[in-house]
Design a protein around this motif. Structure first.
Motif, PDB file in Angstrom:
ATOM      1  N   PHE A  29      15.217  10.400 -31.501  1.00  6.71           N
ATOM      2  CA  PHE A  29      16.052   9.219 -30.834  1.00  6.71           C
ATOM      3  C   PHE A  29      16.517   8.075 -30.663  1.00  6.71           C
ATOM      4  CE2 PHE A  29      13.626  12.894 -27.408  1.00  6.71           C
ATOM      5  CZ  PHE A  29      15.328  12.853 -26.789  1.00  6.71           C
ATOM      6  N   ILE A  30      15.167   7.541 -31.859  1.00  5.89           N
ATOM      7  CA  ILE A  30      15.171   6.295 -32.532  1.00  5.89           C
ATOM      8  C   ILE A  30      16.825   5.465 -33.767  1.00  5.89           C
ATOM      9  CG2 ILE A  30      14.789   4.217 -33.686  1.00  5.89           C
ATOM     10  CD1 ILE A  30      12.073   4.934 -32.890  1.00  5.89           C
ATOM     11  N   VAL A  31      16.658   7.142 -34.278  1.00  6.31           N
ATOM     12  CA  VAL A  31      17.759   7.591 -35.338  1.00  6.31           C
ATOM     13  C   VAL A  31      19.122   7.507 -34.065  1.00  6.31           C
ATOM     14  CG1 VAL A  31      18.648   8.872 -37.155  1.00  6.31           C
ATOM     15  CG2 VAL A  31      16.431   7.734 -37.429  1.00  6.31           C
ATOM     16  N   THR A  32      19.308   8.385 -33.677  1.00 10.49           N
ATOM     17  CA  THR A  32      20.492   8.552 -32.327  1.00 10.49           C
ATOM     18  C   THR A  32      21.442   7.315 -31.888  1.00 10.49           C
ATOM     19  OG1 THR A  32      19.788  10.199 -31.060  1.00 10.49           O
ATOM     20  CG2 THR A  32      20.491  11.486 -33.093  1.00 10.49           C
ATOM     21  N   THR A  33      20.097   6.330 -31.600  1.00  9.43           N
ATOM     22  CA  THR A  33      20.596   5.369 -30.688  1.00  9.43           C
ATOM     23  C   THR A  33      21.506   4.483 -31.130  1.00  9.43           C
ATOM     24  OG1 THR A  33      18.787   5.485 -29.773  1.00  9.43           O
ATOM     25  CG2 THR A  33      19.615   3.467 -29.180  1.00  9.43           C
ATOM     26  N   THR A  34      22.749   4.331 -30.882  1.00 13.52           N
ATOM     27  CA  THR A  34      23.695   3.582 -31.053  1.00 13.52           C
ATOM     28  C   THR A  34      22.923   1.793 -31.307  1.00 13.52           C
ATOM     29  OG1 THR A  34      25.038   3.652 -29.270  1.00 13.52           O
ATOM     30  CG2 THR A  34      25.308   4.962 -31.253  1.00 13.52           C
ATOM     31  N   PHE A  35      23.492   1.083 -31.364  1.00 10.37           N
ATOM     32  CA  PHE A  35      22.816  -0.603 -31.186  1.00 10.37           C
ATOM     33  C   PHE A  35      23.978  -1.186 -31.762  1.00 10.37           C
ATOM     34  CE2 PHE A  35      19.152   0.643 -33.554  1.00 10.37           C
ATOM     35  CZ  PHE A  35      18.601   0.936 -32.484  1.00 10.37           C
ATOM     36  N   GLN A  36      24.808  -1.852 -30.353  1.00 12.09           N
ATOM     37  CA  GLN A  36      26.257  -2.254 -30.310  1.00 12.09           C
ATOM     38  C   GLN A  36      26.036  -4.197 -30.294  1.00 12.09           C
ATOM     39  OE1 GLN A  36      27.671  -1.474 -26.524  1.00 12.09           O
ATOM     40  NE2 GLN A  36      28.076   1.202 -26.626  1.00 12.09           N
ATOM     41  N   LYS A  37      26.802  -4.231 -31.460  1.00 16.75           N
ATOM     42  CA  LYS A  37      27.204  -6.124 -31.265  1.00 16.75           C
ATOM     43  C   LYS A  37      27.565  -6.638 -29.415  1.00 16.75           C
ATOM     44  CE  LYS A  37      30.219  -9.204 -33.702  1.00 16.75           C
ATOM     45  NZ  LYS A  37      29.965  -9.665 -34.632  1.00 16.75           N
ATOM     46  N   ASN A  38      26.697  -7.678 -29.388  1.00 12.48           N
ATOM     47  CA  ASN A  38      27.031  -8.103 -28.092  1.00 12.48           C
ATOM     48  C   ASN A  38      28.186  -9.379 -27.543  1.00 12.48           C
ATOM     49  OD1 ASN A  38      24.437  -7.564 -26.952  1.00 12.48           O
ATOM     50  ND2 ASN A  38      23.323  -9.994 -28.343  1.00 12.48           N
ATOM     51  N   GLN A  39      28.697  -9.081 -26.809  1.00  8.34           N
ATOM     52  CA  GLN A  39      30.259  -9.522 -26.702  1.00  8.34           C
ATOM     53  C   GLN A  39      30.358 -10.737 -26.423  1.00  8.34           C
ATOM     54  OE1 GLN A  39      33.272  -7.082 -26.591  1.00  8.34           O
ATOM     55  NE2 GLN A  39      32.203  -5.939 -27.814  1.00  8.34           N
ATOM     56  N   PRO A  40      31.373 -11.364 -26.936  1.00 11.30           N
ATOM     57  CA  PRO A  40      31.287 -12.909 -26.867  1.00 11.30           C
ATOM     58  C   PRO A  40      31.292 -13.586 -25.442  1.00 11.30           C
ATOM     59  CG  PRO A  40      33.283 -12.286 -27.440  1.00 11.30           C
ATOM     60  CD  PRO A  40      32.275 -11.647 -27.854  1.00 11.30           C
ATOM     61  N   THR A  41      30.768 -14.649 -25.160  1.00  8.71           N
ATOM     62  CA  THR A  41      31.337 -15.086 -23.972  1.00  8.71           C
ATOM     63  C   THR A  41      32.755 -14.834 -23.847  1.00  8.71           C
ATOM     64  OG1 THR A  41      30.861 -16.871 -24.052  1.00  8.71           O
ATOM     65  CG2 THR A  41      29.078 -16.153 -23.645  1.00  8.71           C
ATOM     66  N   MET A  42      33.697 -15.684 -23.741  1.00  7.01           N
ATOM     67  CA  MET A  42      34.428 -15.969 -23.389  1.00  7.01           C
ATOM     68  C   MET A  42      35.676 -14.662 -22.767  1.00  7.01           C
ATOM     69  SD  MET A  42      37.860 -17.821 -25.719  1.00  7.01           S
ATOM     70  CE  MET A  42      37.608 -16.766 -26.383  1.00  7.01           C
ATOM     71  N   LYS A  43      35.496 -14.207 -21.444  1.00  5.49           N
ATOM     72  CA  LYS A  43      36.208 -13.436 -20.887  1.00  5.49           C
ATOM     73  C   LYS A  43      37.991 -13.326 -21.537  1.00  5.49           C
ATOM     74  CE  LYS A  43      36.059  -9.991 -17.561  1.00  5.49           C
ATOM     75  NZ  LYS A  43      36.099  -8.555 -18.061  1.00  5.49           N
ATOM     76  N   ILE A  44      38.200 -11.505 -21.868  1.00  2.83           N
ATOM     77  CA  ILE A  44      39.449 -11.633 -22.218  1.00  2.83           C
ATOM     78  C   ILE A  44      39.636 -10.167 -21.370  1.00  2.83           C
ATOM     79  CG2 ILE A  44      41.371 -10.715 -24.244  1.00  2.83           C
ATOM     80  CD1 ILE A  44      39.247 -12.314 -25.874  1.00  2.83           C
ATOM     81  N   ASN A  45      41.319 -10.563 -20.529  1.00  2.00           N
ATOM     82  CA  ASN A  45      41.484  -9.896 -19.705  1.00  2.00           C
ATOM     83  C   ASN A  45      42.673  -8.448 -21.179  1.00  2.00           C
ATOM     84  OD1 ASN A  45      41.117  -9.802 -17.532  1.00  2.00           O
ATOM     85  ND2 ASN A  45      41.989 -11.300 -17.170  1.00  2.00           N
TER      86      ASN A  45
END
Length: 139
Positions: A29-45
């Protein structure tokens, strides 16, 4: 006649085997977990696209160039002035040659600003920029 009867062993759970299995599952479970980069604070549509994908499938996440308007342009989360964008892009390309550059432009961004950003990319020697979009059914 006397028959020899074996003593029946009381049933027991071998705890060592269970601990081994638990450790293997934990590692899995540790190896298969994906770590995502935090999205920036600027809201973009993001604009809609029928062929949009969930995200980049690269090992190295791209350097994100985000365009909201002429005053809100960021490169990897750091604000950049439109006038110095070409030089900043050249520096980013030299610092991270293994990372590609991708653009997120707000659908409400003025077209003139997007063209100026594309000119800055061309001036920095960067072409074929992937642009982030979202599927039409997502809010």
């Amino acid at each position: 006649m006397r028959f020899y009867t074996r003593k029946k062993k009381a049933p027991s759970v071998i705890i060592v085997s269970l601990i081994d299995i638990l450790a293997i599952l934990l590692i899995f479970f540790i190896v298969t977990t994906t770590f995502q980069k935090n999205q920036p604070t600027m809201k973009i549509n993001l604009p809609d696209s029928k062929t949009a994908e969930a995200g980049p499938a690269e090992k190295n996440a791209p350097v994100l160039l985000e365009v909201k308007n002429a005053d809100a342009i960021t490169l990897d989360g750091k604000p950049v002035a439109l006038a110095s964008l070409a030089d900043t892009l050249k520096q980013a390309r030299q610092q991270h040659p293994e990372r590609s550059i991708a653009m997120k432009a707000d659908r409400e961004a003025p077209f003139g600003v997007v063209v100026q950003v594309l000119d800055a990319l061309k001036e920095a020697g960067i072409s074929n920029i992937p642009a982030f979009t979202q599927p039409p059914n997502t809010p």
